[in-house]
Each structure stands twice: as C-alpha cells, then as structure tokens.
Design a protein around this motif. Structure first.
Motif, PDB file in Angstrom:
ATOM      1  N   CYS A  78       2.456   0.181  -4.581  1.00 29.77           N
ATOM      2  CA  CYS A  78       2.447   1.386  -3.774  1.00 29.77           C
ATOM      3  C   CYS A  78       3.409   2.407  -4.347  1.00 29.77           C
ATOM      4  N   TYR A 120      10.218   0.485   6.202  1.00 30.19           N
ATOM      5  CA  TYR A 120       9.930  -0.730   6.958  1.00 30.19           C
ATOM      6  C   TYR A 120       8.968  -1.663   6.233  1.00 30.19           C
ATOM      7  N   CYS A 121       8.426  -1.223   5.098  1.00 29.94           N
ATOM      8  CA  CYS A 121       7.259  -1.921   4.549  1.00 29.94           C
ATOM      9  C   CYS A 121       7.625  -2.849   3.414  1.00 29.94           C
ATOM     10  N   ASN A 180       5.872  -3.753   1.064  1.00 28.67           N
ATOM     11  CA  ASN A 180       5.276  -3.340  -0.209  1.00 28.67           C
ATOM     12  C   ASN A 180       5.887  -2.067  -0.781  1.00 28.67           C
ATOM     13  N   ARG A 181       6.950  -1.554  -0.160  1.00 30.66           N
ATOM     14  CA  ARG A 181       7.515  -0.280  -0.615  1.00 30.66           C
ATOM     15  C   ARG A 181       7.862  -0.357  -2.099  1.00 30.66           C
ATOM     16  N   TYR A 193       4.554   4.836  -2.567  1.00 27.32           N
ATOM     17  CA  TYR A 193       5.437   5.290  -1.499  1.00 27.32           C
ATOM     18  C   TYR A 193       6.558   4.296  -1.261  1.00 27.32           C
ATOM     19  N   LYS A 231       5.301  10.381   4.071  1.00 30.61           N
ATOM     20  CA  LYS A 231       4.205  10.581   5.013  1.00 30.61           C
ATOM     21  C   LYS A 231       4.508  11.658   6.045  1.00 30.61           C
ATOM     22  N   GLY A 270      -2.151  -0.739  -0.524  1.00 28.46           N
ATOM     23  CA  GLY A 270      -1.042   0.121  -0.907  1.00 28.46           C
ATOM     24  C   GLY A 270      -1.621   1.280  -1.707  1.00 28.46           C
ATOM     25  N   ILE A 271      -0.827   2.304  -1.901  1.00 29.07           N
ATOM     26  CA  ILE A 271      -1.358   3.484  -2.586  1.00 29.07           C
ATOM     27  C   ILE A 271      -1.147   3.335  -4.081  1.00 29.07           C
ATOM     28  N   CYS A 301       8.077   3.555   2.069  1.00 31.29           N
ATOM     29  CA  CYS A 301       8.330   3.493   3.507  1.00 31.29           C
ATOM     30  C   CYS A 301       9.343   2.385   3.778  1.00 31.29           C
TER      31      CYS A 301
HETATM   32  S1  SF4 Z   1       1.856   0.168   1.616  1.00 33.57           S
HETATM   33 FE1  SF4 Z   1       1.668   1.798   3.153  1.00 33.57          FE
HETATM   34  S2  SF4 Z   1       3.389   1.470   4.527  1.00 33.57           S
HETATM   35 FE2  SF4 Z   1       3.809   0.314   2.659  1.00 33.57          FE
HETATM   36  S3  SF4 Z   1       5.030   1.656   1.397  1.00 33.57           S
HETATM   37 FE3  SF4 Z   1       2.913   1.960   0.821  1.00 33.57          FE
HETATM   38  S4  SF4 Z   1       2.206   3.665   2.082  1.00 33.57           S
HETATM   39 FE4  SF4 Z   1       4.107   2.927   2.991  1.00 33.57          FE
END
Ligand code: SF4
Lengths: 450, 251
Positions: A73, A79-80, A82-83, A75, A190, A119-120, A77
C-alpha cells in the motif's frame, strides 16, 4: 519489507495466508442481499439470507473468501497493519490465482463467494482495475454465478467503479473512521470527501438501475445486493451518539444496506492510537450493532436512543431495555391488542415474535404460556406487558426495580467472580435479536459482528 | 379411534392423509402414526405409500397454503420425531377447515399441533441451513465431488436440490451416514437417491491437488481469525461440535 520466498511450501497457500490475514479486520463480509438461481450453464447461485460456511476461532462467520488482492500500500494509515511504513511480509495475487482459488473453494463448498479488497498498489485506479479484471474473469470467462463483494477504491476512475458495480453483488467503500476529524488524524492520505464520492456514485447507480429494471426486466443488475460500509470503533475519540448519528445518515442519505462496526484492534502500536489494555471494545461494538438493528427493523430513531446529554450506551442494559425503562409511561403494552409498532418496542419481543403475536391473536386469546411458544423472552418482557389486562407476576412498573431485575441474574453470570468478561457475555445476548433478516445475520449478530 | 399407520416418508405420510380424508372419519377421532404400536380401543389401518395419491395431496397443499407453507410441512416431515405425522395431519386439517390463506398455515401457534409442526419444521430447516454451509466436498476419482453428512433430520433431499442448483455441471455425491442414503447428481442431469451399503461409498484417495486445496483452506481459516477476539465458546455455539467430524478444517 520482505517478499515471500517460493519453493518449500505451496506458494499459493503462503500468499493466501498473508492476504487473508491482512483482510481479517474488514468486517463487512456477509453473503446476503442477492437471490439468484443457476441457469444450468455456470457455477453457483445466491441466497438473500446468506450462508455461513464455517466459524473461525474468534466466533466470526466465514462466508466469503475474504482476501486482499495485495497488502502492499502506498498509504500510511496509522491504524492499518498494511500501512506503507509497517515491516510485514508482502504479497500480491494475480487475477488468475484469485479466480482459481475462488472456483476451487466454491465447488468444494468452502465458501459462498469472493470478498475482494486491496491495499493501494501504484494508484487507486490501477488497483481498482486489477479488482475489476479479476471479477470480470470470474464472471465472464468462468461463468461464476456465486456471491461477489468488491471494494470501491476511493479516488479510482468512476468508470472502473461503474464497471465493478455491474459485476458485483455488493460493493462497499470503507468510511474507516466515524468522522472527518478522525480520518484527518489517522489517515493522512485520505479525505472524507474522496470516500463519500464513490459512495454517492454507487447509490445513484443503484437507483438508476432500479428504474431500468422496471422498464427492462433483463437489464444487467448493478450492485444488486446493495451497498455497505464499515467504520472502526474506538481508535478515535467519537462518542456513541456521534457514531449513531453517522449511521443514521448513512442509512437515510446514502441508502446503505448495511453499516458495519469494527472494534479497534491496535496492531501497529502507533503513538497516535489508544492502547486499549482491556482488549478491543467489544461491548461497544455490540451495543452499536444492537442499536443499528433498532434503527433498521424496530422503527427507532437515533435521537430516541442517545442524545448529547447521554452520549454513551448503557453498559448493563441493551439499547432497547434502556429506552423502555426511561419510557415507562408507555407501558405496559397489552399483547392482545397493541399494534405491531408498540409490540416491537417491548424488550424481549423480536421482529419475528411480534409478527407471530399479531397472527396468532386473531384466533386465540393469547396467554403468557403461548408467548413462550411464540418465542418471546418472558424474563425480559414480563415487566412491560399484560395479557388480557393482567401482568405475569405482580411487578412494580418502577425504574430502579426493573433495572435491578433485568440486570440481576444476567449480570451476575456476566460480570461474576469467575472472571467472565464481555467476551463470554456476548453469548447470552443472542435470543433477543431474532430479527426479520437472515439466519446468517442472526448467527453473526450473536457474535456481535458481521 | 382410527389409527392410520404409514411409512416414514413424504409419500407415505401424504398417502396416509389422503386415506384419512377419503374415509371422512371424524378428525378428532383419527390419528396418523409411524409405528404400529397397538393402542387400546383403536382400529389400526396400514397404509402403504402411493405415488399418485400423495401427488394429489401435494397439489392440494400447495394450492391452498402456498409454496412456503407447503415446504414447511415437508421440513416438519423431515424431522426426526415419531409424532410428526400426527402434528402435520392435524395442522393440515385445521388449515383446510379454517381456510387458512397462503402463508398463514402456522399462524395459530397457540394451538398445540400447529406449534409442534412449526417447531419440527424450524428444527429441520435450521439444520438444513447449517448444512448448506457446512457440507465439505472433496474430489475423489474422475473429478467427482463427494461428501458425507450425519444430520439429525432427514434433510438430504433438500440439500440435493440446493447443490444441484448451485453446481449443475459437477458430478457429486452426498452420503447420509446416519440413514445410509446416497444422493447422486450426474453433471448436467437430474439427481436421485439411492439407499445403499457402505461399500458403495467412494474411497477418498485425495489427489495432490485435492490435498493442496484442503491445506489452503485450513490455512485460510486460521489466518482469518483475530487473536484479540479469540472466543472458542462462541465458535462452538454457532458451529456445534457434531458437525465438525465431517468438516476438514477441524481435522
Ligand atoms: S490498506 Fe487501506 S487502510 Fe491500510 S494503509 Fe492502505 S489505504 Fe490505508
């Protein structure tokens, strides 16, 4: 960052474990909302009620092959798991791999269909395109007719979201956190607006599709199982009242089919996050689900359950009991005569039992014994009802007295000295929400999760 | 008192209902039973299953009570309960007498027989819904899918209809371990039942590929659980232990 080494173990299995584990905090994964038979040529069908295929050791239903396409990913985030800045093993499927797993699991009856999120990777549109291509293959090359839930990736090209909508039974955009402030604090990449845009697009798509379907019966279905979303509870400081208002407006303004709540689990240890020594806020999550049902099936409004001066749910009473003891002037309700709406407001009477009462009283003067047969939970209802003008026992219609009795037996079991926590307690809450919806949802409701 | 003793099958019991109506006995003085246990002061009439009579009853039930209530009656008759024939007979008789509208056959839950039939139907359909999810097929020879189940209620026919709609292009076999009953579905064809011996059972000799998918699914079930929410008691409530012996993820 480490990539999964091939060889040794089955590489597909290794990927699956990483990408299922990475998807496990997503809760919006029922298989409900669509009814579809098979015309004999493809694989699969769907039942509006949804089907649970197994239950994992946390008591949550396994219905769909719930996976991320990739846990990479761009991003970060907070809490995530996968950040981008988190050091975890990463993996990505190919569309063909997802298709194969889905079909092979499906024909063995492990699953009801696919839940595909991601994930992105690269950018939102590229990610959405990969999801689309996967589901396209599944539907068109392999005639897969089972349930498919796809995430709409905020920021992706609307055309791709539209294409996905014609392939999927359900779509969801994660609200992530209940308010824009929460989002700003924890998800730097986001914006609330970016999340609401695809949500609105899907809502509009569903509406247009419905009028198309009136004219052309065979028009292709767009997100026929409806739109859902989920939000994380307890990572940010919103109170229950704020959350419930958000829920209500999602149902009213965005016509969502379902809103899901996910008790926050602190997996990244980020300093901006609460540490929650008592574990995830499961009771809060459970109360929100109960209130959510009251909004959807029992004719309640958010402002009846909570308000600014009482912004949190009662720990000891469920939201309906809590409402009832604060509105004793509306009780007792006479079982043999009260209209359905009033029956629905009695603690211990669910949607099904209320309907059964209305049906059964046409032919008989119902007694308390009959109510038991019908499925009313008398030990909760008895303070609030009369049958033929009589209460079951002589009880006082008085707040303290009722609260003490409603909480007495149960709470001793729940919070007793044997160290039982809310985790076990949620088990006892099942019976009361035998609602109008599906068996699968009922089972999940017992788990306080969906 | 007249007791019609019927065979424990849809056909058998519906034929019993036909006979009871044909002979126009006083309903309060008539019983349907599955066992030939002599009752004092009762006349026992043995009724063998008869396809065309049963079909007539089915048509009447569907027409008068609607598809949904008819299916509930069938569910009640799938239950594992010696009193089911009587409960269904009384419920039907009551519905016909009172002219219940479609979808309202089970309204009178205050009535003992209606409640009984209703509870039996609910129990059987609950198990059916469980098994719609809990059945685990494995691939045996020639891509044939095979699964064994051990249901309390006789729900094999319902499951066959379900999977035939779901997997029309598969050859599959469902084996009811308790009743030694096979449901067989040839790809592209219609399914049928076969009462059989254990030795008809395909010997599962899982191919490498089959084992791979089984392993993958076990791994998936482990990976999807959230450790912080660990709750085996809840899992047990939702997935009763008796189903697990047939489910690969618990082996
Ligand atoms: S998977 Fe989704 S929630 Fe997790 S970091 Fe990437 S965009 Fe954010």
């Amino acid at each position: 960052m480490q990539y999964l080494a091939g060889g040794g173990e089955d590489p597909l299995k290794g990927k699956l474990e990483i990408l299922a584990s990475a998807a496990k905090y997503d809760v919006a994964c029922t298989s409900s909302g669509t009814d579809r038979h098979n015309d004999g040529t493809g694989t699969g069908n769907c039942f509006a009620a949804g089907i649970c295929h197994s239950f994992s050791s946390d008591g949550r239903c396994i219905s769909l092959l719930k996976i991320l396409f990739t846990n990479e990913c761009i991003y970060d985030c907070k809490y995530c798991i996968n950040r981008a800045s988190n050091d975890v093993p990463r993996a990505a499927f190919t569309p063909e791999e997802v298709v194969r797993l889905t079909l092979e699991f499906y024909r063995r009856n492990y699953i009801e269909g696919l839940f595909l999120s991601s994930g992105i990777i690269g950018n939102p549109s590229l990610t959405m395109e990969l999801l689309c291509r996967t589901v396209w293959l599944l539907r068109n090359r392999y005639q897969f007719n089972g349930y498919v839930h796809v995430k709409a990736i905020p920021g992706a090209d609307p055309e791709l979201i539209r294409a996905a909508g014609f392939l999927a039974d359900r779509m969801s955009v994660n609200l992530e956190l209940p308010t824009a402030e929460g989002l700003r604090a924890l998800a730097p990449g986001k914006h609330r607006k970016n999340i609401l845009t695809p949500m609105r697009q899907i809502q509009t798509g569903i509406r247009e599709n419905q009028s198309d379907l009136v004219v052309y019966r065979n028009a292709p279905r767009f997100v026929g199982g409806g739109q859902a979303t989920q939000m994380i509870i307890g990572a940010t400081p919103e109170n229950d009242w704020q959350i419930l208002q958000v829920t209500e407006s999602l149902y009213q303004k965005f016509e969502l089919k379902r809103v899901f709540y996910s008790a926050f689990v602190n997996v990244t240890g980020d300093r901006a996050l609460p540490s929650l020594p008592g574990g995830p806020p499961l009771l809060r999550e459970h109360r929100l689900y109960q209130a959510d049902w009251l909004l959807r099936f029992y004719g309640f409004q958010a402002s009846e359950l909570l308000d600014e001066s009482r912004p949190f749910f009662n720990v000891m009473l469920d939201p309906k009991e809590d409402w009832a003891v604060r509105h004793l002037e509306q009780f007792p309700v006479e079982i043999r005569r009260a209209p359905l709406e009033r029956l629905l407001r009695v603690p211990g009477i669910g949607v099904k039992s209320a309907r059964r009462i209305v049906a059964a009283r046409r032919n008989a003067d119902l007694t308390f014994q009959d109510l038991k047969k019908i499925g009313v939970v008398l030990k909760r209802a008895l303070y609030f009802i009369t049958c033929g003008g009589k209460m079951m026992y002589p009880v006082k219609l008085e707040e303290d007295y009722i609260v003490r009795n409603l909480t007495d037996v149960r709470e001793r079991v729940r919070f007793g000295s044997d160290g039982m926590t809310y985790r076990q307690m949620s088990l006892f809450d099942d019976g009361r929400f035998t609602g109008a919806v599906s068996a699968a949802e009922q089972r999940q409701a017992a788990a306080g999760q969906f | 008192m007249t007791v019609y003793v019927c065979e424990d099958s849809l056909e058998g019991i519906f034929t019993g209902i036909y006979r009871a109506y044909e002979e126009k006995r006083d309903r309060a003085d008539t019983m349907l039973s599955l066992e030939d246990e002599p009752m004092l002061f009762a006349e026992h009439v043995k009724v063998g299953p008869d396809r065309s009579r049963a079909a007539k009853v089915i048509r009447t039930l569907e027409r008068r009570f609607g598809q949904e209530d008819y299916l509930s009656l069938c569910m009640a008759l799938a239950a594992d309960d010696p009193g089911k024939a009587q409960a269904v007979y009384k419920t039907v008789a009551r519905g016909l007498e009172r002219n219940s509208a479609p979808g309202h056959l089970f309204d009178d839950l205050a009535d003992g027989d209606v409640h009984r039939a209703f509870s039996l139907a609910r129990g059987a359909s609950r198990e059916f819904h469980h098994l719609q999810g809990f059945v685990r097929f494995q691939e045996v020879e020639d891509k044939v899918l095979y699964s064994a189940i051990g249901p309390k209620n006789n729900v094999l026919t319902f499951l066959m209809a379900h999977f035939a709609d779901r997997l029309p292009r598969e050859n599959f076999v469902l084996f009811d371990d308790k009743r030694k009953l096979f449901g067989i579905h040839p790809a592209g064809g219609s399914w049928y039942l076969l009462q059989g011996e254990e030795d008809l059972k395909p010997r599962p000799c899982p191919s490498e590929e089959e084992e791979r998918y089984q392993e993958a699914f076990r791994g998936f079930c482990r990976a999807i659980a959230i450790r912080e929410r660990y709750n085996p008691q809840l899992q047990r409530n939702l997935l009763p232990l008796r189903f697990r012996e047939y489910m690969l993820e618990f082996q």
